[in-house]
Design a protein around this motif. Structure first.
Motif, PDB file in Angstrom:
ATOM      1  N   GLY A 124       0.520 -29.504  52.699  1.00 48.57           N
ATOM      2  CA  GLY A 124       0.279 -30.935  52.906  1.00 48.57           C
ATOM      3  C   GLY A 124      -0.754 -31.489  51.945  1.00 48.57           C
ATOM      4  N   ILE A 125      -1.851 -30.738  51.729  1.00 52.58           N
ATOM      5  CA  ILE A 125      -2.916 -31.226  50.827  1.00 52.58           C
ATOM      6  C   ILE A 125      -2.428 -31.235  49.378  1.00 52.58           C
ATOM      7  N   ILE A 126      -1.638 -30.233  48.990  1.00 48.42           N
ATOM      8  CA  ILE A 126      -1.082 -30.225  47.625  1.00 48.42           C
ATOM      9  C   ILE A 126      -0.208 -31.468  47.416  1.00 48.42           C
ATOM     10  N   SER A 127       0.609 -31.831  48.416  1.00 46.85           N
ATOM     11  CA  SER A 127       1.458 -33.031  48.311  1.00 46.85           C
ATOM     12  C   SER A 127       0.616 -34.285  48.101  1.00 46.85           C
ATOM     13  N   LEU A 128      -0.505 -34.373  48.832  1.00 42.81           N
ATOM     14  CA  LEU A 128      -1.382 -35.542  48.671  1.00 42.81           C
ATOM     15  C   LEU A 128      -1.994 -35.576  47.272  1.00 42.81           C
ATOM     16  N   HIS A 129      -2.400 -34.412  46.782  1.00 40.97           N
ATOM     17  CA  HIS A 129      -2.956 -34.344  45.429  1.00 40.97           C
ATOM     18  C   HIS A 129      -1.950 -34.833  44.390  1.00 40.97           C
ATOM     19  N   LYS A 130      -0.679 -34.538  44.631  1.00 40.19           N
ATOM     20  CA  LYS A 130       0.366 -34.913  43.667  1.00 40.19           C
ATOM     21  C   LYS A 130       0.907 -36.328  43.937  1.00 40.19           C
ATOM     22  N   GLN A 131       0.225 -37.056  44.823  1.00 39.58           N
ATOM     23  CA  GLN A 131       0.570 -38.450  45.143  1.00 39.58           C
ATOM     24  C   GLN A 131       1.998 -38.589  45.656  1.00 39.58           C
ATOM     25  N   GLN A 132       2.425 -37.607  46.427  1.00 39.86           N
ATOM     26  CA  GLN A 132       3.731 -37.695  47.068  1.00 39.86           C
ATOM     27  C   GLN A 132       3.568 -38.277  48.468  1.00 39.86           C
ATOM     28  N   ILE A 133       4.573 -39.028  48.896  1.00 38.21           N
ATOM     29  CA  ILE A 133       4.427 -39.735  50.167  1.00 38.21           C
ATOM     30  C   ILE A 133       4.801 -38.867  51.371  1.00 38.21           C
ATOM     31  N   ASP A 134       5.252 -37.650  51.142  1.00 40.47           N
ATOM     32  CA  ASP A 134       5.641 -36.766  52.243  1.00 40.47           C
ATOM     33  C   ASP A 134       4.384 -36.153  52.872  1.00 40.47           C
ATOM     34  N   ASP A 135       3.975 -36.700  54.027  1.00 39.23           N
ATOM     35  CA  ASP A 135       2.798 -36.155  54.717  1.00 39.23           C
ATOM     36  C   ASP A 135       3.195 -35.489  56.045  1.00 39.23           C
ATOM     37  N   SER A 136       4.449 -35.067  56.112  1.00 35.82           N
ATOM     38  CA  SER A 136       4.987 -34.551  57.383  1.00 35.82           C
ATOM     39  C   SER A 136       4.246 -33.305  57.863  1.00 35.82           C
ATOM     40  N   HIS A 137       3.819 -32.443  56.932  1.00 40.67           N
ATOM     41  CA  HIS A 137       3.129 -31.212  57.354  1.00 40.67           C
ATOM     42  C   HIS A 137       1.782 -31.526  57.988  1.00 40.67           C
ATOM     43  N   LEU A 138       1.060 -32.464  57.407  1.00 42.86           N
ATOM     44  CA  LEU A 138      -0.246 -32.819  57.984  1.00 42.86           C
ATOM     45  C   LEU A 138      -0.070 -33.551  59.310  1.00 42.86           C
ATOM     46  N   VAL A 139       1.002 -34.348  59.417  1.00 47.26           N
ATOM     47  CA  VAL A 139       1.298 -35.002  60.697  1.00 47.26           C
ATOM     48  C   VAL A 139       1.572 -33.945  61.768  1.00 47.26           C
ATOM     49  N   GLU A 140       2.327 -32.914  61.391  1.00 44.96           N
ATOM     50  CA  GLU A 140       2.613 -31.826  62.339  1.00 44.96           C
ATOM     51  C   GLU A 140       1.328 -31.130  62.799  1.00 44.96           C
ATOM     52  N   LEU A 141       0.412 -30.893  61.844  1.00 47.64           N
ATOM     53  CA  LEU A 141      -0.871 -30.279  62.177  1.00 47.64           C
ATOM     54  C   LEU A 141      -1.648 -31.132  63.165  1.00 47.64           C
ATOM     55  N   ILE A 142      -1.691 -32.447  62.880  1.00 53.24           N
ATOM     56  CA  ILE A 142      -2.422 -33.362  63.760  1.00 53.24           C
ATOM     57  C   ILE A 142      -1.813 -33.349  65.160  1.00 53.24           C
ATOM     58  N   ASN A 143      -0.491 -33.334  65.241  1.00 52.91           N
ATOM     59  CA  ASN A 143       0.166 -33.285  66.546  1.00 52.91           C
ATOM     60  C   ASN A 143      -0.185 -32.001  67.297  1.00 52.91           C
ATOM     61  N   ILE A 144      -0.243 -30.895  66.571  1.00 55.02           N
ATOM     62  CA  ILE A 144      -0.579 -29.602  67.193  1.00 55.02           C
ATOM     63  C   ILE A 144      -1.968 -29.654  67.819  1.00 55.02           C
TER      64      ILE A 144
END
Length: 897
Positions: free
Chosen positions: A72-92
């Motif tokens: 998730g953090i790598i995706s944010l670094h690369k300015q990609q809009i896919d934040d689904s992994h971090l959303v999953e973490l937050i839900n957990i």
């Protein structure tokens, strides 16, 4: 290093799987340690490999905290809009009430830019911890990026109101009402409408904007409900004209509304209390009668009510007057040239225009000219308001000029005055544009914000690139958290859904891509690449030519270079439509010198097809080192430039691409003549070069003959005996049958006279005819007939001037022949019949002035003496009168000396 990093992450993932770490064991420190690993990843060029590793791990360990976090953090670094992994973490973690970790994860996401999901989760964290002030802070951030959120905006408004911050509360309530309209939630709109009536009743224009939006997006019936809600508050303040305006809107939506009809009569009684004819005019207009069309009744009443003793009126013939008295059906008016004029009230209503005391026509008639002149020059905002309000609060610059020039300002004063006026109209919050017509200006009762003014302009514009420029201007002065920005931005995102890829789709893609680099939260979900957009373009040349702004063309080419394998071919192809040295330099720096040379040679050879590119190269590239190998001599460039001048003249004459050709023609003339390039080259060359180039210039028939003569005279000074190609021996006394010899000064005077008629007299005459037409009854309209007669006279005069100018040939003073009587000579004649000397100057019909002994060479007398040699005698008869003269002296005419 890369293998080592991959192995390290792989070990972490396996360790997590083997130890089966539970959520209860996780702390913020664990994530901070993972962040250290992420930093190493981002500097080791292993991001893609490690993210793939994490994705593979998640296939069989879907709740792996390490894999979810690192990917998730790598995706944010690369300015990609896919934040689904971090959303999953937050839900957990939120499901397990680990709020401190949830807060950490949200803050971590927000370091990369605002994010709706992270902000919403943070509010839950703060609410669970009873941190209400922090909740409000997060809400303020959230509504700036979530344009659909309306309930939170309303809660913020209520909080600001409770804290006594009324201005801020009003701002939030306004934002909320717009968002509820977009959601089609009328009850919510109605609640906030009532709150704004309570807090901000003075901002009537805002309420009118909202009701129009409601009428358009919901229904006129709902708009009527809102207007009926605001009416009592306006009535209570006794703002009768505003109350009347509100009732007119209600009746516009529901002309049969009996309550509104009754109320508008009561408002008129209050508004015009004390008017001597009030009840009579209500009766005459049938305003109280339900059978009468309400729109017609209101119109009749308002026409009549404007007539009362002391009021100003305008008549098409007598100008501005003031009503002296009204008795029954008889009205008495004092005009400056017709005092005590009487007419029936019915005739007055049809023939007169009612004017306010501050109307510009009234001011021009009652104020001393110098006093009004000084006021207009000194106080431009006052003048703008005065003129605009004089014409139903809608006027353009053309109308302002017609009212001020030449009655108040001279043409010269208008030039500087109008420049400052335009700046004030654009920047002063007291002025706005009419929503449906950009060039019409209005005066605002309440100052308009920059955001609203820009948004109104955006809505009124119909051209895609005008709207693009407007949203750029908006962003220079305002942030994208505005709801106005949201609506403008959505205009461009809509193009991304279009199947046919044209310049609007491409430019919207480029614009949005640039925007989301600074504001990632604005990403509408672009899920395709530039290459996919590029591959769908059917006609690349046509698309690229249609792009109107250089910055967008530059961005397009940059993306071509970054994403298209054979980019250099497209750079060469599109260069004629984006004339910039950077394109050439990019190609040369990447080893495509031969392609550049071939392209430039092609443009210089086929200059007719590549007109703008040819001119750009001639002006900007001939001195560059990369142009020298092409080997095109400067003389050839000048020759082609003269050819192109002739071509543009002919195209203009034949009505082909007139605007483009006029622009190009002016640029060529600047290059050749104003910058003296042609003259300097000619005067530095040999006689063959001079003759060749000047003969070519002579063949450009439409160009200004005075320019040709100026160059010709300088050539004659340097080369007195030069003969131009195809030139015949000229005899000034011999003129082609259709030509008319004239002096250069006379030509300029005629051209100036023609320009004045076309630019001043014809428009003024058209204005006078227009005013006369507005008065009606054209059969008995003396002003209309006079205007049409003057129009015919002007047209005839213009035709004669144009014909004369076309036939005229400017005389070259260097060709005057002093051996015989000819054009441009001052002749002393001995009258052999009366034994006395007479002195005459021989010029053309434009210069003829017999009272000063200047005669035309084509007059009967002039024709008779033309060509007679010095000391020769001549006799002739004119109208049965005999003449006999001897030519005793021939000099150069005084005006040529």
């Amino acid at each position: 290093m890369s293998d080592e990093m991959i192995n390290k992450i792989n070990d972490l993932l396996n360790e997590e799987k083997w130890t089966r770490a539970t959520l209860s064991n996780y702390t913020i420190k664990n994530f901070e340690e993972l962040d250290e690993s992420v930093e190493e990843i981002m500097t080791s060029d292993t991001q893609d490999e490690i993210r793939d590793l994490c994705e593979q791990h998640l296939d069989h360990s879907k709740n792996s905290i390490i894999a979810l976090y690192i990917s998730g953090i790598i995706s944010l670094h690369k300015q990609q809009i896919d934040d689904s992994h971090l959303v999953e973490l937050i839900n957990i973690f939120s499901g397990n009430h680990k709020w401190n970790i949830v807060e950490f994860l949200c803050d971590r996401i927000l370091k990369f830019g605002e994010n709706k999901m992270a902000l919403k989760v943070l509010t839950e964290c703060y609410a669970n911890e009873d941190r209400q002030n922090d909740v409000y802070d997060i809400w303020e951030r959230l509504i700036k990026i979530d344009y659909n959120e309306a309930d939170i905006v309303k809660k913020l408004a209520e909080k600001k109101e409770a804290d006594g911050k009324i201005d801020q509360a009003i701002g939030y309530y306004k934002k909320a009402i717009h968002r509820y309209i977009n959601k089609n939630l009328f009850n919510n709109v109605k609640d906030i409408w009532g709150k704004l009536i309570e807090l901000n009743l003075d901002d009537l224009e805002f309420f009118l904007i909202i009701e129009k939006k409601i009428a358009k997006t919901m229904s006129p019936e709902k708009s009527t409900i809102l207007l009926e809600d605001i009416y009592p508050a306006i009535q209570e303040k006794e703002e009768w004209q505003t109350a009347i305006d509100i009732l007119k809107l209600i009746l516009q939506y529901d002309s049969k509304n009996p309550w509104a009809r009754k109320e508008i009569v009561n408002c008129y009684r209050s508004r015009f209390e004390g008017h001597s004819q009030l009840e009579e005019y209500i009766k005459l207009s049938n305003l109280n009668q339900s059978w009468r069309n309400i729109t017609e009744a209101i119109s009749d009443f308002e026409k009549h009510i404007s007539f009362d003793a002391g009021n100003f009126v305008y008549h098409k013939t007598w100008g501005v007057g003031v009503i002296r008295d009204i008795k029954g059906d008889q009205i008495t008016i004092d005009f400056s040239t017709n005092r005590g004029h009487t007419m029936s009230l019915k005739m007055a209503v049809n023939a007169l225009i009612s004017l306010t005391k501050s109307h510009i026509w009234v001011l021009k008639s009652i104020l001393p000219k110098q006093k009004l002149h000084d006021k207009v020059k000194k106080d431009i905002p006052w003048t703008l308001k005065t003129v605009i309000k004089s014409f139903d609060n809608a006027a353009d610059m053309k109308r302002m000029k017609a009212e001020l020039v030449p009655a108040v300002l001279t043409q010269g004063e208008w030039s500087s005055w109008s420049t400052e006026a335009r700046r004030i109209l654009k920047t002063n919050a007291d002025f706005g544009n009419m929503p449906e017509k950009l060039d019409l200006f209005m005066v605002r009762d309440k100052p308009i914000t920059f955001e609203e003014k820009t948004f109104n302009r955006f809505k009124a514009e119909t051209n895609f690139f005008d709207r693009y420029q407007t949203i750029l201007e908006f962003m220079k002065e305002s942030d994208p958290d505005s709801d106005y920005f949201s609506e403008m931005f959505n205009y461009f995102t809509a193009f991304l859904k279009t199947a046919n890829v044209n310049e609007q789709v491409v430019c919207s893609y480029l614009f949005i891509k640039n925007i989301i680099q600074d504001f990632p939260f604005l990403n509408p979900g672009i899920n395709y690449t530039f290459k996919e957009v590029f591959d769908d373009i059917e006609d690349l040349d046509a698309m690229f030519r249609a792009i109107q702004y250089a910055d967008l063309k530059r961005d397009f080419l940059t993306d071509v270079k970054l994403n298209i394998e054979d980019w250099h071919n497209y750079y060469i192809q599109l260069f004629p439509y984006y004339l910039n040295k950077s394109v050439i330099e990019d190609l040369i720096n990447n080893g495509f010198d031969a392609m550049v040379k071939d392209k430039l040679l092609d443009i210089m050879t086929h200059f007719r097809e590549f007109r703008e590119a040819f001119l750009w190269i001639a002006r900007s590239a001939v001195d560059e080192p990369w142009f020298q190998p092409i080997g095109i001599p400067y003389e050839k460039i000048l020759i082609n430039m003269i050819h192109l001048l002739d071509i543009t003249y002919r195209d203009i004459s034949n009505k082909r691409n007139v605007t483009e050709n006029k622009k190009l023609n002016r640029a060529i003339q600047t290059y050749l003549f104003k910058e003296h390039r042609l003259e300097d080259f000619i005067l530095s060359g040999d006689e063959d070069t001079v003759s060749r180039l000047f003969t070519l210039l002579q063949d450009v028939k439409e160009m200004d003959v005075t320019v040709k003569l100026g160059i010709r005279q300088k050539i004659k000074v340097k080369y007195p005996n030069i003969k131009f190609l195809g030139e015949l021996e000229e005899t000034p006394t011999t003129v082609a049958s259709r030509s008319l010899i004239v002096l250069e000064s006379s030509m300029r005077e005629k051209q100036k006279e023609l320009k004045h008629i076309l630019d001043v007299e014809v428009p003024q005459n058209s204005k006078e005819i227009g005013i006369a037409i507005e008065m009606g009854d054209l059969k008995e309209n003396a002003e209309y007939k006079a205007g049409k007669e003057k129009q015919e006279s002007l047209n005839i005069h213009v035709g004669k001037l144009k014909e004369g100018i076309e036939k005229a040939k400017v005389f070259d003073p260097s060709t005057v022949d002093l051996k015989k009587v000819s054009f441009g000579t001052k002749v002393t004649l001995l009258n052999l019949l009366e034994s006395k000397e007479e002195v005459l100057t021989i010029l053309g019909p434009w210069e003829s002035d017999p009272s000063n002994n200047i005669i035309s060479y084509i007059s009967p007398f002039g024709s008779a003496v033309m060509g007679v040699i010095l000391n020769e005698e001549t006799s002739f008869t004119i109208n049965e009168n005999k003449y006999s003269y001897k030519i005793v002296k021939i000099e150069k005419a005084d005006m040529l000396a």
